[in-house]
Scaffold this motif. Structure first.
Motif, PDB file in Angstrom:
ATOM      1  N   THR A 106       0.834  -1.206   0.000  1.00 46.50           N
ATOM      2  CA  THR A 106       0.000   0.000   0.000  1.00 46.50           C
ATOM      3  C   THR A 106       0.866   1.252   0.000  1.00 46.50           C
ATOM      4  N   PRO A 124      -4.507   4.307  -4.744  1.00 52.06           N
ATOM      5  CA  PRO A 124      -5.492   3.559  -3.949  1.00 52.06           C
ATOM      6  C   PRO A 124      -6.419   4.440  -3.119  1.00 52.06           C
ATOM      7  N   LEU A 147      -6.812  -1.327  -0.437  1.00 52.99           N
ATOM      8  CA  LEU A 147      -5.632  -2.149  -0.240  1.00 52.99           C
ATOM      9  C   LEU A 147      -5.467  -3.134  -1.393  1.00 52.99           C
TER      10      LEU A 147
END
Length: 251
Positions: A106, A124, A147
């Motif tokens: 991430t 993201p 994620l």
């Protein structure tokens, strides 16, 4: 006339006769019958010793300052959500450890985010939402960090407020999220359950004593998209077992 209507008519005639005879209600208090006795809750295992350690927290239950982010005029609308996510995720991993694969993946994706309010497919960070969660009359910032696939916690939800001119994280949780809703000052998170046809429903509310959002309600409920259970149908008797009257049988 139907039996119930006959009884009603007789009752009305009897009442009229009592009123005509002067037998009205004398007034005053009348007893309503026996009242059920209130029962106190029964305490189970009163001699149970206290736990040696607290249970694992569901998420962040304290406010965390976010450093390195400039908020012009304290207006959260003027700050880039991706910039906030980068700084916060780097300094405050939350429920993840810096050695976890989910944190490393991430963090790499957050580094690829472009600045600006336009959502990027490679970034993201989802589109930000704004709502007054603390009740101070000012909108707070709510972001979602998607994620990497393959992880049970597929969405990290974080909320931020301006506390004493300091950008502060007031909520952080990760789960296999089905949907997120805002109702008043509360954040409602629906997540996947291990039982088919059910889901978790957690309500996050502002707690002024703690200075953070707390999961005040956590329950498992029937999923609205779950198929309803059809009633079992009894098997019909075989054709040979059915009784068919003869043509000459009298009705």
């Amino acid at each position: 006339m139907h039996r119930s209507r006959l009884a009603l008519t007789a009752g009305l005639v009897l009442s009229a006769g009592l009123l005509a005879g002067g037998c009205g209600d004398p007034g005053g208090l009348r007893g309503a019958g026996s009242t059920p006795t209130a029962e106190a809750p029964t305490r189970l295992w009163p001699k149970l010793p206290p736990p040696s350690a607290p249970a694992e927290d569901y998420g962040t239950v304290e406010s965390v300052p976010v450093k390195g982010v400039d908020v012009p005029g304290g207006n959260l609308y003027e700050v880039d959500p991706a910039t906030v996510a980068k700084a916060d995720f780097d300094k405050n991993p939350g429920i993840y450890s810096r050695s976890d694969a989910v944190y490393k993946e991430t963090a790499k994706q957050l580094d690829a985010c472009d600045t600006g309010h336009t959502a990027d497919e490679k970034c993201p960070v989802l589109n930000a939402y704004y709502r007054d969660l603390t009740g101070d009359g000012k909108d707070d910032l709510i972001i979602g960090i998607r994620l990497a696939r393959g992880h049970a916690e597929n969405l990290d939800i974080r909320a931020y407020a301006m506390e004493k001119r300091q950008l502060t994280q007031i909520m952080d949780m990760g789960d296999a999220v089905l949907g997120v809703e805002l109702a008043g000052h509360e954040v409602i998170v629906r997540a996947v359950s291990g039982m088919q046809g059910y889901e978790y429903r957690t309500v996050w509310s502002w707690d002024s004593h703690r200075g953070a959002m707390l999961p005040t309600t956590d329950e498992i409920v029937r999923s609205p998209n779950a198929p309803s259970r059809k009633p079992e149908r009894k098997p019909e008797p075989a054709a040979s077992a059915r009784l068919t009257p003869s043509p000459d049988a009298s009705p």
